[in-house]
Write a protein that holds these residues in place. Structure first.
Motif, PDB file in Angstrom:
ATOM      1  N   VAL A 194       0.852  -1.194   0.000  1.00  0.00           N
ATOM      2  CA  VAL A 194       0.000   0.000   0.000  1.00  0.00           C
ATOM      3  C   VAL A 194       0.886   1.242   0.000  1.00  0.00           C
ATOM      4  CG1 VAL A 194      -1.893  -1.149   1.177  1.00  0.00           C
ATOM      5  CG2 VAL A 194      -0.129  -0.002   2.533  1.00  0.00           C
ATOM      6  N   GLU A 195       0.292   2.376  -0.329  1.00  0.00           N
ATOM      7  CA  GLU A 195       1.070   3.612  -0.418  1.00  0.00           C
ATOM      8  C   GLU A 195       1.379   4.140   0.970  1.00  0.00           C
ATOM      9  OE1 GLU A 195       1.184   7.685  -3.094  1.00  0.00           O
ATOM     10  OE2 GLU A 195      -0.286   6.087  -3.482  1.00  0.00           O
ATOM     11  N   PRO A 206      14.087   3.409  -0.415  1.00  0.00           N
ATOM     12  CA  PRO A 206      12.639   3.266  -0.651  1.00  0.00           C
ATOM     13  C   PRO A 206      12.124   1.963  -0.058  1.00  0.00           C
ATOM     14  CG  PRO A 206      13.883   2.827  -2.656  1.00  0.00           C
ATOM     15  CD  PRO A 206      14.858   3.373  -1.662  1.00  0.00           C
ATOM     16  N   THR A 207      10.929   2.022   0.491  1.00  0.00           N
ATOM     17  CA  THR A 207      10.345   0.835   1.125  1.00  0.00           C
ATOM     18  C   THR A 207       8.968   0.524   0.549  1.00  0.00           C
ATOM     19  OG1 THR A 207       9.341   2.146   2.907  1.00  0.00           O
ATOM     20  CG2 THR A 207      11.547   1.242   3.305  1.00  0.00           C
ATOM     21  N   ALA A 208       8.621  -0.757   0.630  1.00  0.00           N
ATOM     22  CA  ALA A 208       7.262  -1.199   0.315  1.00  0.00           C
ATOM     23  C   ALA A 208       6.517  -1.349   1.638  1.00  0.00           C
ATOM     24  CB  ALA A 208       7.298  -2.532  -0.427  1.00  0.00           C
ATOM     25  N   ASN A 209       5.402  -0.651   1.762  1.00  0.00           N
ATOM     26  CA  ASN A 209       4.575  -0.723   2.965  1.00  0.00           C
ATOM     27  C   ASN A 209       3.555  -1.845   2.802  1.00  0.00           C
ATOM     28  OD1 ASN A 209       4.849   2.035   4.797  1.00  0.00           O
ATOM     29  ND2 ASN A 209       5.511   2.274   2.681  1.00  0.00           N
ATOM     30  N   ILE A 210       3.537  -2.748   3.756  1.00  0.00           N
ATOM     31  CA  ILE A 210       2.725  -3.958   3.612  1.00  0.00           C
ATOM     32  C   ILE A 210       1.520  -3.930   4.546  1.00  0.00           C
ATOM     33  CG2 ILE A 210       2.730  -6.479   3.804  1.00  0.00           C
ATOM     34  CD1 ILE A 210       5.754  -6.313   3.203  1.00  0.00           C
ATOM     35  N   GLN A 211       0.357  -4.171   3.977  1.00  0.00           N
ATOM     36  CA  GLN A 211      -0.878  -4.347   4.735  1.00  0.00           C
ATOM     37  C   GLN A 211      -1.161  -5.839   4.805  1.00  0.00           C
ATOM     38  OE1 GLN A 211      -3.067  -1.976   6.224  1.00  0.00           O
ATOM     39  NE2 GLN A 211      -3.865  -3.870   7.106  1.00  0.00           N
ATOM     40  N   PRO A 212      -1.041  -6.472   5.995  1.00  0.00           N
ATOM     41  CA  PRO A 212      -1.270  -7.922   6.093  1.00  0.00           C
ATOM     42  C   PRO A 212      -2.648  -8.325   5.577  1.00  0.00           C
ATOM     43  CG  PRO A 212      -0.265  -7.101   8.097  1.00  0.00           C
ATOM     44  CD  PRO A 212      -0.646  -5.891   7.282  1.00  0.00           C
ATOM     45  N   THR A 254       3.687   0.304  11.441  1.00  0.00           N
ATOM     46  CA  THR A 254       3.803   0.045  10.005  1.00  0.00           C
ATOM     47  C   THR A 254       4.753  -1.131   9.785  1.00  0.00           C
ATOM     48  OG1 THR A 254       5.642   1.600   9.731  1.00  0.00           O
ATOM     49  CG2 THR A 254       3.408   2.454   9.393  1.00  0.00           C
ATOM     50  N   ILE A 255       4.597  -1.761   8.643  1.00  0.00           N
ATOM     51  CA  ILE A 255       5.460  -2.872   8.231  1.00  0.00           C
ATOM     52  C   ILE A 255       6.070  -2.465   6.891  1.00  0.00           C
ATOM     53  CG2 ILE A 255       5.551  -5.334   7.690  1.00  0.00           C
ATOM     54  CD1 ILE A 255       2.926  -5.654   9.291  1.00  0.00           C
ATOM     55  N   GLU A 256       7.368  -2.177   6.896  1.00  0.00           N
ATOM     56  CA  GLU A 256       8.020  -1.656   5.694  1.00  0.00           C
ATOM     57  C   GLU A 256       9.234  -2.507   5.354  1.00  0.00           C
ATOM     58  OE1 GLU A 256       8.199   2.871   5.627  1.00  0.00           O
ATOM     59  OE2 GLU A 256       8.029   2.462   7.771  1.00  0.00           O
TER      60      GLU A 256
END
Length: 311
Positions: A194-195, A206-212, A254-256
């Motif tokens: 997710v953004e 840069p990171t990818a933000n993760i929605q479980p 957050t999970i990044e």
């Protein structure tokens, strides 16, 4: 492996060998039971059946339970399939099902619903309304209805229960190495990218933000972890931060994940991230520059960790 969303969906064409339980984590302790199941089914010419339930019984019977699970149902199904199970039945657990008497459960579920030849079950298994029936009752029902009961030893059952407890505790403490040793595979989460606020880009990470995928999935303790994912058919290494981002006055967890040598757009894509090692606690730094220096050290430590595994 065939998957059925209720006992009523399952129409047996042969006799079956059955085991039942939550099988959360499908860890080493579970695998010894599943091996008994598959071996027995092959020797007897019967089909193997794992009967499990969703929601987890504690979620239904203990309304205030904030239970976190090691697997989502999709994850559990994928892990069980690797064990060579013929049929997985995920039966909806509700109050009405919990009120079945022991004999109703045996007659209506095991005998008429599953057509069992044998059930493989723990020596301390309790079942029926208010869990009043025990293994001796099940053996008596087996003699009456014509099926065999194979007891799993106290040692094997202890291995299952101790492992599950230790895995959850280890993950809650951030001890990934311990959790993985009991699981027999790297703990993982599935989610969607997710953004986020894209702050990582401003300092070159840069990171990818993760929605479980599911809110009941257990997320390891806050901290920085060595991780990996399969992206575009390749294994990509990375480092993950779980936490509140105190240096930038973040709110909420957050999970990044920052992937090494990978810079493609992942927004909206499903992602599976496997945990290998914990690097450190989450820390509040005095400045962006201090944070950037630490992240660079984390990157080098991540590279070194994977190099050590391959040496």
């Amino acid at each position: 492996m065939k998957i059925f969303n209720s006992i009523q969906e399952f129409t047996p064409t042969t006799k079956t060998i059955v085991t039942l339980g939550t099988f959360d984590g499908v860890h080493k302790g579970h695998k010894s039971i599943l091996e008994k199941l598959t071996n027995s089914s092959k020797q007897s010419g019967c089909e193997s059946v794992v009967l499990t339930f969703f929601p987890h019984p504690r979620m239904v019977l203990q309304q205030n339970s904030d239970l976190k699970l090691l697997n989502t149902m999709d994850e559990k199904a994928a892990l069980l399939e690797k064990e060579g199970i013929d049929n997985l039945i995920i039966h909806p657990f509700d109050i009405a099902f919990s009120r079945l008497t022991a004999e109703e459960f045996v007659r209506d579920v095991l005998v008429e619903g599953l057509n069992i030849a044998k059930i493989i079950i723990g020596h301390d298994h309790r079942f029926g309304r208010n869990r009043t029936a025990n293994i001796d009752d099940l053996i008596r029902f087996g003699e009456e209805y014509g099926f065999e009961v194979e007891k799993i030893s106290a040692l094997a059952i202890d291995e299952v229960s101790v492992s599950s407890t230790k895995i959850r505790h280890a993950l809650n403490e951030g001890h990934i190495d311990v959790a993985n040793s009991y699981l027999g595979y790297p703990y993982f989460i599935n989610g969607t990218v997710v953004e986020g606020k894209q702050l990582g880009r401003t300092i070159g990470f840069p990171t990818a933000n993760i929605q479980p995928t599911e809110s009941y999935k257990l997320i390891p303790a806050n901290g920085v972890y060595v991780v990996s994912s399969e992206l575009d058919g390749k294994t990509v290494h990375g480092m993950m931060n779980i936490g509140t981002r105190p240096t930038v006055n973040g709110t909420g967890t957050t999970i990044e994940v920052h992937y090494l040598n990978f810079n493609e757009d992942l927004y909206g894509k499903p992602l599976k991230v496997s945990f290998h090692h914990r690097l450190r606690n989450e820390v509040k730094f005095e400045s962006f520059d201090a944070l950037k220096l630490q992240i660079e050290k984390d990157r080098l430590d991540t590279i070194a960790w994977f190099e050590k595994q391959n040496s």
